[in-house]
Design an enzyme around this catalytic site. Structure first.
Site, PDB file in Angstrom:
ATOM      1  N   LYS A  79      36.270  38.709  46.601  1.00  0.00           N
ATOM      2  CA  LYS A  79      36.224  40.066  47.154  1.00  0.00           C
ATOM      3  C   LYS A  79      35.437  40.055  48.464  1.00  0.00           C
ATOM      4  O   LYS A  79      34.431  39.337  48.575  1.00  0.00           O
ATOM      5  CB  LYS A  79      35.563  41.008  46.136  1.00  0.00           C
ATOM      6  CG  LYS A  79      35.662  42.481  46.485  1.00  0.00           C
ATOM      7  CD  LYS A  79      35.039  43.337  45.389  1.00  0.00           C
ATOM      8  CE  LYS A  79      35.144  44.823  45.682  1.00  0.00           C
ATOM      9  NZ  LYS A  79      34.546  45.639  44.602  1.00  0.00           N
ATOM     10  N   SER A 154      37.562  49.193  43.061  1.00  0.00           N
ATOM     11  CA  SER A 154      37.680  48.803  44.446  1.00  0.00           C
ATOM     12  C   SER A 154      38.078  47.335  44.630  1.00  0.00           C
ATOM     13  O   SER A 154      38.448  46.950  45.735  1.00  0.00           O
ATOM     14  CB  SER A 154      36.343  49.041  45.148  1.00  0.00           C
ATOM     15  OG  SER A 154      35.341  48.241  44.581  1.00  0.00           O
ATOM     16  N   SER A 178      34.788  48.901  39.209  1.00  0.00           N
ATOM     17  CA  SER A 178      35.567  48.293  40.292  1.00  0.00           C
ATOM     18  C   SER A 178      36.225  46.962  39.949  1.00  0.00           C
ATOM     19  O   SER A 178      37.111  46.509  40.674  1.00  0.00           O
ATOM     20  CB  SER A 178      34.695  48.119  41.533  1.00  0.00           C
ATOM     21  OG  SER A 178      34.570  49.355  42.193  1.00  0.00           O
TER      22      SER A 178
END
Ligand SMILES: [Zn+2]
Lengths: 488, 484
Positions: A79, A154, A178
């Site tokens: 990420k 996310s 997330s």
């Protein structure tokens, strides 16, 4: 398609027997990326094939020298809020668009030591603020199961990359769901570890007291494998749990699967409200089967109603503080400075650099922390957090795990959820709880509703990761849904 | 009383210069003189993703200060974030401590007893905090107001600071000086700071007179300047009041070269720093065990040392106090006292001529070249009559600034005292012969004797032993009388 949907734990064994196969594997994954990335848009930054290959050569050499590498040659998508030395780390924000960290996050160091190879940096909601990955300053990511829908967020890029076969493993971060939300929406597995189990050093903070880095994969075993590498005490992170021994979660999981202990599972009534009908049907179907072998009981904890508002108060307060440092002086987006005063410069950089959602949360957070309002919001939210912790500590003396939906809804269409903030925030209702009380939680596919992924979530007391992985494996057994390949 | 109604509170920032590393990272603390932005790491630069780790030694040092200033210690160390945007602050918040919900300063409610004009006085300490120092701004093309741009050096960023805040118990600039002198002596005795290092000691002073607005004077760099700044402010505020004006609440800057205070900004309201506990730093428990350990390791403090000096060396309170208020001077005294046993004479030398020259040369203790051995030798030569007190005064600056050996010096300059009676008698006779009128005069007027002695001194360039010379002059005059 060889290698692409193979589980990591099997590839690792293969690569120790035939190290040169790592090159074939890397070729396969890069070809896959070439063919699907334009549709899915998982990555903000992809490493070049050549530099990945060079790193692979070193891994192959290490194996040939007799080293045992638990992640031998496995490609891992990271990420884009986890710092990678020499590799652009943007947080999907204009303000960090050209920021290249001079250091590796602790988890990245661990992965490299274990022979894992970072393949690229994945798309996300800007500064991890969102549940759809549409808040990325660059582009939205598409759900591999239905390209008109969001992958969740996310950590949407990480989930989509795994699901689309563009990597084997991925790292996400989870502040209020997330990791679990995009895992649920892409029919993959994601685990948010106990707060303090995985070092946050190098994770670009959203809300420090809630953030955790966690593993994402296409099956529970692989999640256990990656967790074993990243879960350890780190002296660089003062919130890291002291004296944590390295644990081989995969071995422990296999052990537990053999012993098959009977689980005591709580179903908290309040956490099932607002679940879409077809989603609920899939979940009940799976849990009914689980409960035929294990002990399930419905309980009520009314205070959980306050979890979501309290979560947003705390997250925004911390975010307003954590994001104060982006001012264009030392790194990131910059502007002309000579002849202007610093307030002008800071304001211009922050106005241009941050997206709307980030600005909104910074503004609300600053308000929440301001004198005269702090007691009304922030202090009260902390109180809710303490009470939640007490309530769930009590619950966990009687139960091993709580079973609940990960997402009460199916993945929304792109642009559908983002227009209604209340609807958007309430997607998080079942995931924020684990962050609020510091507990681990895992999301695992439960089935499909209308051909869209539905997931079940397990939450346990702190450091009960093995139990959660066991519960998730039981679901895998029931559903046979693992290493799924979407119709791309 | 002239200063009635004056209320002064001080906020003292002291760098813990004895620490090896910064407060939250492992960068070294000796940033002075290094090229800009070379004493930094991702943590003290506040790069995205970094986390602070507390330097435990800093907490121990702070506990020492808390104990020395009679404070109530908190049972935990809680760090908070103090938010304000400024280019020298890498995170745009400072990790500090605060007295509020969910947080606490390291300690509070202490006091320090001082002595001003022979009277004892207690100044209360409100609280003591640990916090991180920001970086430094420089203005390459002018000053803060005129420069087209400024440069930031983060070498200092993250250095551990103690913030010591007093209650407004101080009423005069002299009291402020006495308080700070004693405070600094305590900090130096604890061995945690060297305030002679540039920027290691900074004071903000709050002053109000009568019902006037509270004026904060920022960034005063020395005890002397605190006294000057306060005197200036009191005059300034009084003259405003005398003209029928009202003193506004504001922040002023101390200009040490012009020796005036300059307005920085008028304060309408309290600034809102949005304090909240730093989620990256869980509270650290201060155990009784730790406090006990720190207490056992506490070095001797000034009050105790003064008493010991009086007892062990037979000094009076005045001399003992003057020595101890400058820790290095007290240390030097004790080193000399190991080699030379007329303690009062050491004390007198150090607190008068010695300190006068140190101040004259503007030397920091580090720059003083005089060793205990040399000072002991000097005093011994004086006792033995080899040199006179006049010569001592002449050599002292050389000893202090260059560390010269007094024996070498007097040999080189032929400064030894002339005690040779034969030699001196010849000179005395010559002087009497040449000054017959004065000599005759001296037979009846004893004051004229001094004139003759002075002539001898002049001829020997001050090296003649004064008592021997006086004796010889009297003897020779007596002979002159007989001859008559
Ligand atoms: Zn540093």
């Amino acid at each position: 398609m060889k290698y692409i949907y193979e589980p990591a734990y099997k590839l690792v064994d293969l690569f120790h027997q035939e190290p040169d196969k790592i090159f074939d594997y890397i070729d396969a994954v890069f070809n896959r990326i070439k063919s699907v990335e334009s549709k899915v848009k998982s990555y903000i930054t992809l490493r070049s094939y050549d530099s990945v290959l060079k790193e692979a050569e070193e891994v192959v050499l290490r194996i040939k020298k007799g080293e045992h590498l638990p992640l031998a040659g496995i490609l891992i998508a990271v990420k884009d809020n986890i710092s990678t030395r020499g590799l652009r780390t943007t947080c999907a924000s204009r303000i960090l668009e050209n920021y290249v960290p001079p250091y590796d996050a602790t988890v990245i160091k661990m992965i490299k030591e274990a022979g894992g190879i970072v393949v690229g940096k994945t798309n996300m909601d800007e500064f991890a603020m969102g549940s759809t990955t549409e808040n990325s300053a660059f582009f939205p990511t598409h759900n591999p199961w239905d390209l008109t829908r969001v992958p969740g967020g996310s950590s949407g890029g990480s989930a989509a990359a795994i699901s689309a076969g563009e990597t084997t493993l991925a790292l996400g971060s989870d502040t209020g769901g997330s990791i679990r939300c995009p895992a649920a929406f892409t029919a993959t597995v994601g685990l948010k570890p106990t707060y303090g189990l995985v070092s946050r050093y190098g994770l670009i903070a959203y809300a420090s007291s809630l953030d955790q880095i966690g593993p994402m994969a296409r099956n529970v075993h692989d999640v256990a494998l990656l967790l074993s590498i990243i879960a350890t005490h780190d002296s660089l992170d003062s919130t890291s749990i002291p004296r944590i021994q390295r644990c081989n979660f995969l071995m422990e999981l296999l052990d537990t699967m053999k012993k098959r202990p009977r689980l005591k599972i709580a179903l908290v009534r309040e956490l099932w409200k607002g679940v879409e009908e077809d989603v609920g049907k899939v979940l009940h179907n799976v849990l009914d089967k689980l409960c035929s072998e294990h002990m399930c009981e419905e309980v009520s904890i009314p205070i959980v109603h306050y979890a979501l508002p309290a979560y947003y108060v705390i997250a925004m307060a911390e975010a307003s503080s954590n994001l104060a440092r982006y001012d264009g002086v030392r790194y990131g987006l910059s502007t002309t400075k000579e002849g202007r005063n610093w307030i002008e410069v800071f304001s211009e950089v922050r106005s241009k650099g941050f997206g709307f959602e980030v600005k909104k949360r910074i503004a609300l957070g600053a308000f929440i922390l301001s004198a005269g309002y702090q007691e009304q919001y922030y202090i009260r939210a902390l109180k809710v957090r303490r009470i939640l912790k007490v309530e769930f500590d009590k619950l966990f003396t009687k139960f091993d795990v709580i079973a609940l939906p990960t997402m009460p809804i199916k993945p929304p269409r792109l642009g559908e959820a983002i227009t209604d903030p209340i609807k958007l925030y309430s997607m998080d209702i079942d995931t924020v709880l684990a962050n609020m009380i510091g507990s681990p939680a895992v999301s695992v596919p439960a089935g499909f509703a209308n051909a869209l992924p539905v997931a079940v979530q397990f939450m346990g007391k702190p450091l009960s990761e093995t139990t959660l992985l066991y519960a998730a494996s039981l679901i895998e057994e029931i559903t046979k849904l693992h290493d799924l390949k979407p119709p791309l | 009383m002239a200063e009635s109604g004056v209320k002064i509170g001080l906020e003292i920032h002291v760098q813990l210069t004895a620490l090896k590393s910064k407060l939250f990272c492992s960068c070294p603390t000796d940033y002075r003189g290094k090229p800009p932005n070379t004493n930094i790491c991702p943590v003290c630069l506040g790069l995205p993703g970094v986390l602070p780790v507390v330097n435990r030694k800093a907490i121990e040092y702070a506990i020492m200060v808390a104990l020395a200033l009679n404070c109530k210690l908190s049972n935990k160390v809680v760090f908070v974030r103090k938010h304000y945007f400024y280019p020298d602050l890498p995170k745009n918040y400072q990790i500090s401590q605060y007295d509020g919900i969910g947080s606490t300063p390291l300690c509070r409610d202490g006091y320090l007893q001082i002595r001003v004009n022979g009277k004892n006085k207690v100044v209360r300490i409100r609280r003591i905090n640990i916090e991180e120092d920001p970086g430094r701004l420089t203005y390459p093309t002018g000053d803060i107001a005129t420069s087209r741009y400024s440069l930031v050096d983060y070498n200092r960023s993250g250095i551990a600071l103690l913030e010591i805040v007093t209650e407004p118990d101080i009423h005069t600039p002299q009291e402020a000086r006495a308080f700070l002198t004693k405070l600094v002596s305590i900090l130096e005795h604890l061995g945690i700071t060297d305030i002679s290092l540039e920027g290691a000691f900074r004071v903000d002073a709050n002053i109000s007179i009568g019902g006037g607005g509270r004026v904060e004077v920022k960034n005063i760099g020395s005890i002397k300047d605190v006294e000057r700044a306060l005197s200036y402010e009191i005059l300034r505020q009084r003259s405003i009041v005398a003209k029928g004006g009202v003193v506004k609440r504001e922040t002023r800057h101390w200009d040490s070269s012009k020796r005036i205070t300059v307005s920085l900004r008028v304060k309408e309201t309290e600034e809102d720093y949005r304090y909240f506990p730093d989620p990256d730093l869980p509270p650290i428990t201060i155990s009784d065990e730790l406090v006990k350990q720190v207490m056992e390791r506490m070095p001797e403090l000034p009050d105790h040392r003064i008493k010991r000096f009086m007892k062990q060396y037979g000094l009076d309170e005045y001399r003992a106090t003057v020595l101890v208020m400058e820790k290095w001077l007290a240390d030097l005294f004790e080193s000399v006292a190991k080699l030379y046993s007329n303690y009062k004479r050491i004390a007198d030398l150090l607190i008068t001529d010695f300190m006068r020259w140190v101040n004259e040369f503007r030397l920091t203790p580090r720059d003083v070249k005089a060793t205990p051995q040399v000072l002991a030798k000097l005093l011994r030569l004086l006792d033995q009559g080899v040199i006179s007190i006049k010569i001592v005064k002449e050599i002292l600056p050389e000893i202090i600034s260059k560390g010269v050996d007094p024996e070498d010096y007097i040999k080189k300059k032929r400064l030894t005292r002339i005690a040779d009676e034969e030699y001196l008698r010849n000179i005395v006779r010559e002087i009497i012969h040449k000054n017959r009128k004065a000599a005759l005069d001296a037979l009846t007027n004893p004051r004229a004797i001094n004139y003759l002695i002075g002539m001898v001194m002049k001829q020997t360039r001050g090296r003649a032993d004064p008592s021997i010379t006086a004796k010889l002059v009297r003897e020779e005059l007596a002979r002159l009388k007989e001859e008559k």
